[in-house]
Design a protein around this motif. Sequence first.
Motif, mmCIF file in Angstrom:
data_model
loop_
_atom_site.group_PDB
_atom_site.id
_atom_site.type_symbol
_atom_site.label_atom_id
_atom_site.label_comp_id
_atom_site.label_asym_id
_atom_site.label_seq_id
_atom_site.Cartn_x
_atom_site.Cartn_y
_atom_site.Cartn_z
ATOM 1 N N SER A 186 34.262 -40.303 69.829
ATOM 2 C CA SER A 186 33.273 -40.266 68.801
ATOM 3 C C SER A 186 33.547 -39.006 67.731
ATOM 4 C CB SER A 186 32.592 -40.874 68.822
ATOM 5 O OG SER A 186 31.877 -39.989 69.734
ATOM 6 N N GLY A 208 23.666 -52.643 64.283
ATOM 7 C CA GLY A 208 24.059 -52.462 65.693
ATOM 8 C C GLY A 208 24.327 -53.271 66.855
ATOM 9 N N THR A 264 32.037 -50.432 66.334
ATOM 10 C CA THR A 264 30.657 -50.868 67.279
ATOM 11 C C THR A 264 29.671 -50.249 67.138
ATOM 12 O OG1 THR A 264 32.148 -53.213 67.190
ATOM 13 C CG2 THR A 264 29.759 -53.259 67.268
ATOM 14 N N PRO A 265 29.262 -50.070 66.259
ATOM 15 C CA PRO A 265 28.062 -49.138 66.327
ATOM 16 C C PRO A 265 26.933 -50.047 67.159
ATOM 17 C CG PRO A 265 27.429 -50.391 64.049
ATOM 18 C CD PRO A 265 28.835 -50.638 64.776
ATOM 19 N N ASN A 305 29.588 -45.068 68.241
ATOM 20 C CA ASN A 305 30.378 -45.925 67.949
ATOM 21 C C ASN A 305 31.844 -45.419 68.127
ATOM 22 O OD1 ASN A 305 31.714 -47.021 66.009
ATOM 23 N ND2 ASN A 305 31.160 -47.057 64.660
#
Length: 317
Positions: free
Chosen positions: A18, A104, A136-137, A173
Amino acid sequence: MFWPSSAQASTFMPVQASKIAMHVDSLYEFLLWASLISCVLVIGGFILFSIKYKRKSESDRTPYISHNNLLEFLWSFIPFVVFMVVFAWGFFVYREMRTMPQDGLEILVEGQKWNWTFYYKSGKISAGELWVPENTPIKLVMTSKDVIHSFYLPAFRNKQDVVPGRYTALTFNAEKKGDYQVFCTEYCGDQHSAMLAKLHVVTREEFDRWLANDPYKGLSLTEIGQKVYGSRCAMCHSQSDVKMVGPGWKGLYGSSRTFVSGDPVAKVDENYIRESILNPNAKVVVGFGPASAMPTFAGQLSEQEIMAIIELIKGLK
Ligand code: CUA
């Protein structure tokens, strides 16, 4: 920038999954280089001056030195600037790491000795395997059933204590598909190092398919039992007659058990196994007391999974 580009995992660091992992590594490299340079200056100066100003003869006298304003200002001010840079940099990275996403995907995480359970909002429960869609959070809302654990994702440079009786949160994420290791990093008992899980980062379609999929479809009860055993029981129970934290399962079914409470001797049958899974302290066997080391699995295993475990144990003669 005088440290290497942080786009790729460096020799000393695990893969960066990330943006935050990259930011943490950049700050870490800055600290490393700043420390290295200071170390060379201090130790180098120390060696240099001790040679240069070594007393050469008996009549050498140390000159009288009071102070040097410029020198004193520099050795205070330069470190001050470096420390403030580290503080501000760290503050922004930490804030980025700890700001929870508003929209999220939330997943409930429960730690217990010695496994991780993940509860999805669709009702799906997964043991030892966390599945998330890429880009995607993700917000993990975490709690513990027994003692303090710590949920650690090295590839994301992110960890958070998991505490009984309260919720803590962690966000990430995932920008790279793949499988990543989850560790427990708070010592929580003798199987602490086996308290592992896998994070699977997949595409949105694969994730939706996994969420809708029945993992036990087409499997026999004993095969389901083996799967449950692998993710839930293997840390403490062997399938031979070897005693680990708990008793080995071979020959367990039908055997006689003597209890620390002095209750009458009982034979292991379906009801006994079921009770031991859901309420491990109801009957503690001599040699495993005074209290059971096993946490309850009530609410974590479905009736199908409990029956599958019973079936598995029955088959281990
Ligand atoms: Cu859980 Cu260490």
